[in-house]
Design a protein around this motif. Structure first.
Motif, PDB file in Angstrom:
ATOM      1  N   SER A   1      -7.725 -24.676 -32.106  1.00 53.36           N
ATOM      2  CA  SER A   1      -7.591 -24.297 -30.840  1.00 53.36           C
ATOM      3  C   SER A   1      -7.886 -22.770 -29.855  1.00 53.36           C
ATOM      4  O   SER A   1      -8.579 -21.601 -30.599  1.00 53.36           O
TER       5      SER A   1
ATOM      6  N   ASP B   1       0.493 -12.044 -27.029  1.00 60.10           N
ATOM      7  CA  ASP B   1      -0.988 -12.381 -27.678  1.00 60.10           C
ATOM      8  C   ASP B   1      -0.887 -10.743 -28.241  1.00 60.10           C
ATOM      9  O   ASP B   1      -1.852 -10.859 -29.040  1.00 60.10           O
TER      10      ASP B   1
ATOM     11  N   ILE C   1      -7.637 -21.403 -22.044  1.00 56.17           N
ATOM     12  CA  ILE C   1      -7.326 -22.568 -23.243  1.00 56.17           C
ATOM     13  C   ILE C   1      -7.921 -23.638 -23.535  1.00 56.17           C
ATOM     14  O   ILE C   1      -8.211 -24.193 -22.328  1.00 56.17           O
ATOM     15  N   SER C   2      -8.703 -24.152 -24.940  1.00 58.82           N
ATOM     16  CA  SER C   2      -8.893 -24.719 -25.233  1.00 58.82           C
ATOM     17  C   SER C   2      -8.953 -25.934 -26.819  1.00 58.82           C
ATOM     18  O   SER C   2      -7.447 -25.063 -27.107  1.00 58.82           O
ATOM     19  N   GLN C   3      -8.789 -26.194 -27.331  1.00 55.64           N
ATOM     20  CA  GLN C   3      -8.625 -27.328 -28.001  1.00 55.64           C
ATOM     21  C   GLN C   3      -9.778 -28.222 -28.294  1.00 55.64           C
ATOM     22  O   GLN C   3     -10.646 -29.347 -27.532  1.00 55.64           O
TER      23      GLN C   3
ATOM     24  N   THR D   1      -3.390 -29.727 -26.691  1.00 57.61           N
ATOM     25  CA  THR D   1      -2.513 -29.410 -27.424  1.00 57.61           C
ATOM     26  C   THR D   1      -1.662 -31.134 -27.225  1.00 57.61           C
ATOM     27  O   THR D   1      -1.732 -32.286 -27.588  1.00 57.61           O
TER      28      THR D   1
ATOM     29  N   VAL E   1      -3.787 -20.699 -18.796  1.00 54.28           N
ATOM     30  CA  VAL E   1      -2.947 -21.341 -19.879  1.00 54.28           C
ATOM     31  C   VAL E   1      -1.915 -22.406 -19.450  1.00 54.28           C
ATOM     32  O   VAL E   1      -1.096 -22.205 -18.754  1.00 54.28           O
ATOM     33  N   ASN E   2      -1.661 -22.868 -20.695  1.00 52.35           N
ATOM     34  CA  ASN E   2      -1.205 -23.832 -20.744  1.00 52.35           C
ATOM     35  C   ASN E   2      -0.903 -24.946 -22.229  1.00 52.35           C
ATOM     36  O   ASN E   2      -1.752 -24.511 -23.296  1.00 52.35           O
ATOM     37  N   TYR E   3       0.243 -25.732 -22.325  1.00 56.19           N
ATOM     38  CA  TYR E   3       0.005 -26.504 -23.303  1.00 56.19           C
ATOM     39  C   TYR E   3      -0.566 -27.867 -23.041  1.00 56.19           C
ATOM     40  O   TYR E   3      -0.554 -28.387 -24.127  1.00 56.19           O
TER      41      TYR E   3
ATOM     42  N   GLY F   1      -7.476 -19.801 -26.779  1.00 55.53           N
ATOM     43  CA  GLY F   1      -7.000 -18.670 -26.299  1.00 55.53           C
ATOM     44  C   GLY F   1      -7.647 -17.818 -25.308  1.00 55.53           C
ATOM     45  O   GLY F   1      -7.752 -16.952 -26.567  1.00 55.53           O
TER      46      GLY F   1
END
Length: 515
Positions: free
Chosen positions: A335, A503, A342-344, A367, A362-364, A337
């Motif tokens: 991941s 963070d 946010i990336s995955q 994932t 910024v989020n889930y 951030g």
């Protein structure tokens, strides 16, 4: 994030969503995926997102959703640039793997062989820590320790690395996983010592060029003339997304500097899941790809998490890749951030399938989408991971609200500071971070973290010698506290900063009065 609470809610939600693991034929329904992505973006109130799925040696799906910047019409597409943040780390590991194959380096060489000025807090660790240790997060430092050294400061990469010697370890050497941006940056600093070129030029010439990653960049400064760029956003509860500026990563570039799009990042994933071969060219040796994708440091699989994911049995870290098993396959992923992004990335090498997700808040959701694609391919297309992680987010947000309410309730009212405001002013500092200045502005105290042009906070009295601090230019960071310590003469001799967030650890900074 309070992981113990997160795992508890995962366990609770298991019973709400059980019975969703019935096996079906393998494959991905891309029409259904397209609809799911559009729906999920709206559910999460994310301004924009791009997603690509790779299969075999090609891109099977690539599309953008939403907008690049809230309040403006520009739409995200598969060529829109985003910060990929920590997904940069795999490029650094890959560069070092090439140097290993060339005989210029061994994974288990001591770092001080190449950077004789490098030091850790403990002299033994300084002499023993290896290149491998830097990349697999087992130095003994706790996760994100020291990240305030590079965050929006004027320190160079070398100065950030040199200040790592003041970071006190949380664990024994090689005893525990502790994610370190600074130490991956240190690993990247070895590359110019051996390759005769900067880290940036190495990544461009050895990866971006041969893979045709023509849109990818290595510094925020390179965005100046680019048009198709996603803007990061801070999304506060109940408010519209707020566009914010890009984080500057130049002084920790090997850990997080890459800016890319899903088309370019797909090429990187195709290389990784095909044993280092891209369009017939061997860019990475299969042996080194295997090494990077192999367990180096175990990371505990919490019982709560394992209960919700019965198909997962281990969680480990390789050389700049996270590793776990899922329903009989090995998953290689990472991941990323940054402020407002946010990336995955994820690949299943044995199935030759992968996904990259880039978002500008910024989020889930990235994932959630990783698990959605895994389940869809492995025959479980009815898992609504977006809805599940939304419930997790709601639960976590409620915990944060309860914590704030508890803090407010415990405040002792009608107290006053022991000193006049002018007696708190002055310069405070320490070896790790450097200096901070307390001054009076418009009748209240202001704390200025001098190495950074961004970290400036306004103070308001809370109770006794504790003041609330609100950073002016950092909307992604919450309110915190600044507490002054008085000596036996009643003079302010030290201040302690606590801005709780997942963070950056302000509590490890030492600020004692200098003048």
């Amino acid at each position: 994030m309070k992981k113990s609470h997160l795992f508890s809610v995962l366990l609770l939600l298991l019973f709400v969503t059980s019975g969703i693991f019935a096996q079906k034929n393998q494959g991905i329904d891309f029409n259904k995926l397209d609809d799911y992505l559009a729906k999920s973006l709206e559910e999460w109130h994310i301004p924009g997102m791009a997603v690509a799925v790779v299969q075999g040696d090609s891109i099977a799906f690539a599309k953008g959703y939403g907008i690049k910047e809230f309040g403006k019409a520009g739409k995200v597409d598969s060529k829109t640039l985003f910060s990929v943040a920590s997904n940069t780390k795999s490029f650094t590991a890959a560069a070092l793997s090439q140097l290993v194959d060339e005989g210029k380096l061994d994974w288990d060489d001591k770092v001080i062989e190449y950077l004789p000025w490098f030091k850790m807090y403990n002299n033994y660790v300084t002499g023993e820590i290896t290149v491998r240790d830097l990349l697999c997060h087992r130095s003994g430092l706790k996760t994100f320790s020291g990240d305030l050294l590079w965050y929006e400061t004027d320190y160079s990469q070398d100065e950030v690395i040199k200040r790592a010697r003041f970071l006190k370890p949380e664990y024994g050497f090689r005893a525990h996983f502790g994610y370190s941006n600074i130490l991956v940056s240190t690993a990247g600093r070895i590359i110019p010592e051996l390759a005769g070129m900067t880290w940036q030029n190495y990544i461009r010439s050895h990866f971006f060029k041969p893979l045709g990653m023509t849109s990818s960049l290595l510094s925020v400064n390179e965005l100046k003339d680019k048009k198709n760029v996603a803007i990061p956003h801070h999304v506060a509860e109940g408010k519209d997304p707020l566009p914010i500026k890009y984080m500057q990563w130049d002084n920790a570039a090997p850990a997080a500097a890459v800016i890319s799009n899903v088309e370019d990042m797909s090429k990187w994933l195709i290389l990784q899941m095909n044993d280092g071969i891209y369009k017939g060219d061997t860019i990475l040796s299969p042996a080194q790809v295997y090494e990077m994708h192999s367990t180096q440091t175990p990371d505990n699989l919490n019982p709560g998490w394992a209960s919700y994911f019965p198909g997962q049995h281990f969680n480990t870290y390789g050389l700049c890749w996270s590793l776990f098993d899922y329903k009989g396959v090995k998953v290689v992923n990472h991941s990323g951030g940054a402020d407002g992004m946010i990336s995955q990335t994820m690949i299943v090498p044995e199935k030759k399938i992968g996904i990259v997700v880039l978002t500008n808040s910024v989020n889930y959701l990235p994932t959630a989408l990783m698990y959605y694609v895994l389940d869809d391919y492995l025959g479980n297309p009815d898992n609504d991971w977006s809805a599940f992680f939304l419930r997790v987010k709601k639960y976590m947000d409620n915990l944060d609200k309860q914590d704030r309410e508890k803090t407010d309730k415990e405040r002792i009212p009608n107290t006053k500071p022991a000193l006049a405001l002018k007696n708190y002013t002055g310069t405070y500092g320490g070896d790790l971070y450097g200096n901070a200045e307390v001054k009076i502005k418009d009748g209240h105290l202001v704390l200025d973290f001098l190495p950074s042009d961004v970290l400036i906070g306004d103070l308001s009295h809370w109770q006794y010698e504790t003041f609330k601090i609100k950073l002016r230019h950092s909307p992604t960071l919450p309110e915190g506290t600044v507490t002054f310590i008085l000596n036996k003469e009643g003079k302010a001799e030290e201040l302690k900063v606590d801005i709780p967030n997942p963070d950056f650890d302000f509590t490890e900074l030492v600020f004692k009065r200098i003048k």
